[in-house]
Design a protein around this motif. Structure first.
Motif, mmCIF file in Angstrom:
data_model
loop_
_atom_site.group_PDB
_atom_site.id
_atom_site.type_symbol
_atom_site.label_atom_id
_atom_site.label_comp_id
_atom_site.label_asym_id
_atom_site.label_seq_id
_atom_site.Cartn_x
_atom_site.Cartn_y
_atom_site.Cartn_z
ATOM 1 N N SER A 476 26.786 40.970 31.669
ATOM 2 C CA SER A 476 26.573 41.543 32.998
ATOM 3 C C SER A 476 25.583 40.684 33.771
ATOM 4 O O SER A 476 24.845 39.893 33.195
ATOM 5 C CB SER A 476 26.047 42.983 32.878
ATOM 6 O OG SER A 476 24.807 42.990 32.180
ATOM 7 N N ARG A 477 25.602 40.825 35.078
ATOM 8 C CA ARG A 477 24.642 40.146 35.937
ATOM 9 C C ARG A 477 24.501 40.929 37.237
ATOM 10 O O ARG A 477 25.413 41.661 37.650
ATOM 11 C CB ARG A 477 25.069 38.712 36.259
ATOM 12 C CG ARG A 477 26.373 38.597 37.015
ATOM 13 C CD ARG A 477 26.701 37.164 37.387
ATOM 14 N NE ARG A 477 25.863 36.634 38.441
ATOM 15 C CZ ARG A 477 26.190 36.653 39.737
ATOM 16 N NH1 ARG A 477 27.347 37.184 40.124
ATOM 17 N NH2 ARG A 477 25.381 36.159 40.639
ATOM 18 N N ARG A 479 24.731 41.268 40.963
ATOM 19 C CA ARG A 479 25.487 40.567 41.988
ATOM 20 C C ARG A 479 24.670 40.406 43.268
ATOM 21 O O ARG A 479 23.756 41.162 43.554
ATOM 22 C CB ARG A 479 26.786 41.310 42.288
ATOM 23 C CG ARG A 479 27.815 41.201 41.175
ATOM 24 C CD ARG A 479 29.164 41.740 41.639
ATOM 25 N NE ARG A 479 30.205 41.469 40.665
ATOM 26 C CZ ARG A 479 30.488 42.257 39.640
ATOM 27 N NH1 ARG A 479 29.795 43.376 39.460
ATOM 28 N NH2 ARG A 479 31.446 41.942 38.796
ATOM 29 N N ARG A 765 36.148 37.233 31.679
ATOM 30 C CA ARG A 765 34.794 37.803 31.655
ATOM 31 C C ARG A 765 33.919 37.158 32.720
ATOM 32 O O ARG A 765 33.115 37.835 33.361
ATOM 33 C CB ARG A 765 34.175 37.622 30.270
ATOM 34 C CG ARG A 765 34.893 38.410 29.182
ATOM 35 C CD ARG A 765 34.067 38.508 27.930
ATOM 36 N NE ARG A 765 34.709 39.367 26.928
ATOM 37 C CZ ARG A 765 34.082 39.902 25.901
ATOM 38 N NH1 ARG A 765 32.805 39.673 25.725
ATOM 39 N NH2 ARG A 765 34.726 40.663 25.035
ATOM 40 N N SER A 768 35.111 38.376 36.198
ATOM 41 C CA SER A 768 34.676 39.749 36.500
ATOM 42 C C SER A 768 33.220 39.816 36.954
ATOM 43 O O SER A 768 32.812 40.781 37.594
ATOM 44 C CB SER A 768 34.872 40.638 35.267
ATOM 45 O OG SER A 768 33.964 40.280 34.234
ATOM 46 N N LEU A 769 32.417 38.780 36.624
ATOM 47 C CA LEU A 769 30.993 38.789 36.953
ATOM 48 C C LEU A 769 30.690 38.116 38.279
ATOM 49 O O LEU A 769 29.551 38.147 38.749
ATOM 50 C CB LEU A 769 30.195 38.088 35.846
ATOM 51 C CG LEU A 769 30.211 38.760 34.471
ATOM 52 C CD1 LEU A 769 29.508 37.887 33.455
ATOM 53 C CD2 LEU A 769 29.561 40.130 34.527
ATOM 54 N N LEU A 812 38.518 45.247 33.004
ATOM 55 C CA LEU A 812 37.633 46.223 33.625
ATOM 56 C C LEU A 812 37.979 47.643 33.221
ATOM 57 O O LEU A 812 37.106 48.516 33.170
ATOM 58 C CB LEU A 812 37.696 46.099 35.150
ATOM 59 C CG LEU A 812 37.235 44.751 35.727
ATOM 60 C CD1 LEU A 812 37.411 44.730 37.239
ATOM 61 C CD2 LEU A 812 35.784 44.475 35.357
ATOM 62 N N ASP A 829 34.835 46.817 25.268
ATOM 63 C CA ASP A 829 33.715 47.152 26.134
ATOM 64 C C ASP A 829 33.291 48.611 25.978
ATOM 65 O O ASP A 829 32.555 49.141 26.782
ATOM 66 C CB ASP A 829 34.075 46.868 27.594
ATOM 67 C CG ASP A 829 35.291 47.665 28.036
ATOM 68 O OD1 ASP A 829 35.874 48.356 27.183
ATOM 69 O OD2 ASP A 829 35.636 47.608 29.231
#
Length: 1016
Positions: A476-477, A479, A765, A768-769, A812, A829
């Motif tokens: 994750s990050r 945004r 992946r 998606s980030l 997702l 996930d």
């Protein structure tokens, strides 16, 4: 395992391997996994393949073949097989005449096809000839065709104007006058020195212009036709010209005529180089790029010329040739040959290269495309008992194509071969029969066997970094807030299959360009790079279709090309610490005492280096029949320096010891010695996951991903402040899933200092980030090149026109592309796959119905048909309920069914139960090939997105769970995700006719009527 059923390696110490003992089972699909730098290539390629190659090359020679010592070290290797390596970029493919057609062998087959099946045209009028090869109009007989008449390398077929190249090099007006809005005076002022700007030529032009009334301050674009002719080709009138004290009569011969004459006659290399700036390749005017003589280009077969098959995409050529074959348009003598061409072309399409053209030069292919092209060749062969070694075959592939690679690898295995694959891709690892993981870390921290065994056991291995990465939740990050972001917009991008497209991306954010392989991602990004670079150079906010460039100060394109063209370029020299290391040794007491300076500690300068190997540490052994082999230098034993230099010690280590250190070890050593400049550089490399690389390793040996990170590290060491657009070409290529965190940390570091990042990427992946996604497609080649989506990744997941969106939606939503956990069990996930709550009741209701009904299985192969679906389908004899509690059903298909291979690669499909008024539909499924035969049928998405035939009695959404081999058939086990039975009033399912319903075949399955045959 015994040595009879496995390939056994014992005591392998090549590079960083620590006396490794390992066994690879024969006849299986084996994946060598592990973090980057863990020793996979050292074990599989540098040791197993190289040793096996030396054994079999030696066996082919009448004399003992001395392969030298080699660069591998082991105690014993047994049970090896004849090796074939399919690498991403190997030698032997640099010839500019080498094309997809020549390397695949299809060119030769097409030449035979046209040589035997096409009818010659009249050599005089190029009209049709009769069966006796005589032209009715001219009365001239044509020469009968042979394969040589369709070869651009043979005198019988090649175009004499361009010598079969298809292109001619000449002076290009677009390069001479790139901006037609410039005036004639400005054009001459901007000309390269030594070209048409020389004083006498310019004076002659100005005199002619004054005589003809041509305004020198008139833009070139506003000149009329006659004026353009005079500027480019001059006039015959001579003028008296005085330059300085010399008076001559001279005529202006025109820009183009002068350049062509001067270029032919000049002997000055400097002036010739000036002329080359104006040269460009143009299609040959005689053959228009077809490379063949006109008579060969005009010859047709089933209404198509030879060049049609050369210039069209392979997927289109397959359809064209198959149509000609089935319609009877091909002469009988070439039908078998046409079938062979279709089969080989389908092999290439199956590995995700259907968008390629036969005429495309091999040098323009990516490493992954070349490897898959070689793979397709071997799929067409009948080789058995071979050991295939592949290095990341899914590199550069969209997830929609990865399943095709898995199917191809399994086909090689099923032929009786051992397939060993170095791979990071999760779908390939999960498809393996056996996994060997190296690690646990990289460099000196790796080199051990962490795990060997089946995938099921791997996922339970506590010490496996690969298992941890596969089972871990997606990274994750935080945004970027796009509401406050500035924007960069580039319009009018046209390159290759991308035509007049617009791209918009947020400044200060992370943008990903996605799309299937061959969609046009690289072309689009190259167009962005060129346009923004020009705008930044001009310092304009809006220039040449670019808006928002005033916020940028620089543009850096970090691609996958190898860095350093010389084997003497090392990691230490590339990051700029080589001089610091040499200075440290030169300042030591031992060096001062011996009178040694910094140059003696360089392997590239005479004086201290080993002169036998010139400081390389390797000596070349010339081979008479084969390419030269490099062995460890016998003079210095690979240590690169002379003894008096190696005797100099710095804290107990000599120069060779230090250059042999990994980045991580060197960081500790220089930190203790207070080497600030060196530790700063090494810290950045270690931060980006390159701590395993040796300081003295040649930069030419680095992988594309390693080269990218190293290039970026050097840029960061320059301490660039902000305002830079960084462009990356597939930065996750070659990265283990555990190493992607290093890449994301690198991105965050760049973004935090005010930079903007644009990446071409297939990894879902990473996609998606991102803050923003530009999806290109929808298909490949001519079916692609369009911006399908430009927005946040969440919106892309909901876009039905995007192939990337489908896989992103699965990620997702917790649905993975390959066979995943059972319904209700956690996915990667942490979410769960949900099965329709009515499933158990519905299965019970239809259990007695299905074995007696016609059942059709469909799967979407590409998102290019009506409703975004191009279905593949086949008819099965019966569907059996295996378990009510687990919601499992099963059926049997033939192992080599092309339709089932396409459906299985999707992992999701819909089982359609046909109604009694759909008998013709059943017959449509039962004949022909899968491509395009269902275009007339109406398809709607099922509850899980698979193609559902409109008006069916029932629809059962399934997910592929497992497949088991049963002789020539496969037993398919599927999980039911949703059931929809809608009999309506007066409607019945279409029952199978023919034999008694109790009759069963050899596998216990109910017999189908011969009128409804399964397509294979």
């Amino acid at each position: 395992m015994t040595t009879f059923d496995s390939i056994v390696l014992e005591g392998v110490t090549t590079h960083n391997l620590k006396s490794v003992d390992v066994a690879f089972p024969k006849g299986k699909l084996v994946v060598a996994a592990g973090v980057s730098g863990s020793g996979k290539s050292s074990l599989v390629i540098d040791t197993l393949f190289e040793h096996s190659k030396s054994l079999y090359l030696g066996a082919l020679s009448s004399k003992t073949l001395d392969m030298g010592d080699g660069d591998y070290q082991f105690d014993r290797i047994s049970g090896t097989q004849p090796p074939v390596a399919l690498r991403q970029r190997d030698g032997g493919f640099s010839n500019p005449r080498s094309t997809v057609g020549t390397i695949s062998g299809l060119d030769g087959l097409y030449r035979l096809l046209f040589g035997a099946g096409s009818r010659p045209v009249c050599p005089a009028c190029l009209g049709e000839t009769g069966p006796d090869l005589r032209c009715a109009e001219c009365g001239i007989f044509a020469e009968p065709h042979s394969a040589q008449h369709f070869s651009p390398n043979r005198k019988e077929g090649k175009c004499l104007r361009c010598d079969g190249v298809g292109e001619m090099v000449g002076f290009s007006l677009d390069k001479i006058i790139p901006d037609r809005s410039k005036t004639l005076r400005e054009i001459w002022d901007a000309a390269d020195p030594g070209t048409f700007a020389i004083p006498n030529v310019r004076k002659a032009f100005e005199t002619m212009a004054a005589d003809l009334g041509i305004d020198l301050d008139l833009p070139f674009a506003e000149l009329d036709g006659d004026q353009v002719e005079r500027v480019l080709h001059g006039s015959d009138k001579r003028y008296t010209i005085k330059i300085r004290k010399v008076t001559n009569e001279i005529r202006f011969e025109g820009i183009l005529d002068f350049l062509e004459r001067a270029y032919r006659n000049t002997t000055s290399s400097a002036r010739r180089n000036s002329f080359t700036n104006y040269l460009a390749k143009e299609p040959c005017p005689a053959c228009e790029g077809g490379r063949l003589r006109v008579e060969s280009l005009r010859a047709t077969l089933a209404g198509h010329a030879f060049h049609d098959f050369q210039s069209d995409e392979l997927s289109s050529s397959i359809v064209r040739l198959r149509t000609a074959l089935t319609s009877g348009a091909l002469p009988p003598q070439v039908r078998e040959l046409a079938s062979a061409i279709i089969k080989q072309s389908e092999n290439i399409e199956e590995v995700g290269l259907g968008h390629l053209q036969l005429r495309r030069p091999v040098v323009t292919l990516s490493g992954g495309e070349l490897q898959r092209l070689l793979l397709a060749q071997h799929l067409a062969s009948d080789l058995t008992g071979v050991m295939y070694v592949l290095d990341e075959p899914t590199a550069g592939l969209h997830e929609s194509d990865s399943d095709k690679i898995v199917a191809s690898l399994r086909r090689l295995r099923d032929l009786g071969n051992t397939v060993i694959v170095i791979e990071h891709d999760e779908s390939v690892i999960r498809a393996a029969d056996w996994v060997v993981e190296l690690g646990p870390g990289a460099g000196s921290r790796g080199g051990e066997v962490v795990f060997e065994g089946p995938v099921a056991d791997l996922l339970e291995a506590e010490d496996s970094p690969t298992a941890a990465a596969l089972l871990s939740p997606a990274p994750s990050r935080g945004r970027v807030d796009l509401a406050d972001a500035g924007w960069l917009q580039v319009s009018g991008i046209t390159r290759n299959n991308v035509v007049d497209e617009t791209v918009k991306l947020p400044l200060g954010g992370l943008t990903c360009v996605s799309g299937v392989s061959g969609a046009g991602k690289s072309s689009l990004v190259a167009g962005v790079h060129d346009a923004v670079s020009r705008a930044v150079a001009k310092g304009a906010d809006s220039a040449g279709g670019v808006e928002g460039a005033d916020a940028l100060k620089d543009v850096i394109y970090v691609d996958q090309r190898a860095i350093g063209r010389s084997s003497r370029s090392t990691l230490a020299t590339y990051i700029g610490i080589g001089d610091h290391i040499r200075d440290a040794f030169a300042a030591s007491e031992d060096a001062v005492e011996r009178g040694l300076s910094r140059k003696e500690f360089s392997p590239n300068v005479p004086g201290g280096r080993c002169e036998a190997c010139k400081g390389l540490g390797l000596a070349e052994v010339e081979m008479t029949l084969f390419k030269s082999e490099s062995v460890i230098c016998p003079e210095c034993d690979g240590r690169r320096f002379q003894d008096h230099v190696l005797d100099v010690r710095l804290d107990g280590r000599n120069i060779y010891d230090v250059l042999s250190m990994s980045v991580g070890d060197a960081l500790e050593w220089f930190t203790a010695r207070d080497g600030a400049k060196v530790t700063q550089a090494l810290s950045v490399l270690d931060e980006f996951g390159l701590g395993y690389l040796q300081l003295g390793c040649a930069t030419t040996t680095l992988s594309g991903g390693e080269a990218q990170r190293l290039t970026l590290a050097v840029e960061l060491l320059k301490q660039r402040r902000s305002g830079t657009l960084f462009i990356f070409d597939e930065p996750t290529r070659g990265l283990h899933p555990a190493d992607i965190s290093h890449l994301l940390a690198l991105f965050e570091r760049l973004l935090s200092t005010g930079n903007t990042i644009l990446v071409i990427e297939h990894n879902m992946r990473v996609v998606s980030l991102c803050d923003w996604v530009v999806d290109v497609g929808p298909g490949a080649g001519r079916d692609g090149g369009r911006v399908v989506h430009c927005g946040p990744p969440q919106e892309l997941a909901d876009n039905p026109a995007s192939e990337t969106g489908k896989y992103l939606r699965r990620l997702l939503g917790g649905v993975v592309a390959q066979a995943g956990p059972a319904a209700g069990e956690p996915a990667e996930d942490g979410t769960a796959l949900e099965t329709d709550p009515r499933t158990t009741r519905d299965l019970k209701d239809i259990e007695e119905l299905l074995p007696r009904t016609v059942t059709v299985v469909t799967g979407s192969a590409r998102g290019s048909g009506a409703g975004g679906m191009t279905p593949y389908g086949l008819t099965i004899g019966s569907l059996t309920v295996v378990s009510h509690e687990l919601a499992l059903v099963a059926f049997v298909v033939k192992s080599h069914s092309t339709s089932w291979s396409a459906i299985a690669s999707e992992r999701r499909f819909c089982v359609n139960v046909l109604a009694d008024d759909q008998a013709q539909v059943a017959k449509a499924f039962a004949r022909g090939r899968p491509d395009g035969r269902f275009n007339s049928l109406t398809w709607v998405p099922s509850s899980h997105g698979s193609p559902r035939l409109s008006g069916t009695y029932g629809a059962i959404d399934c997910g592929l769970e497992a497949m088991y081999q049963l002789g020539d058939h496969q037993f398919v086990l599927a999980k039911v995700l949703h059931v929809d039975i809608d009999p309506k009033e007066g409607r019945r399912p279409l029952e199978l006719a023919g034999r008694d319903g109790t009759a069963c075949d050899a596998y216990g399955w109910r017999w189908r009527d011969s009128g409804v045959e399964e397509e294979q």
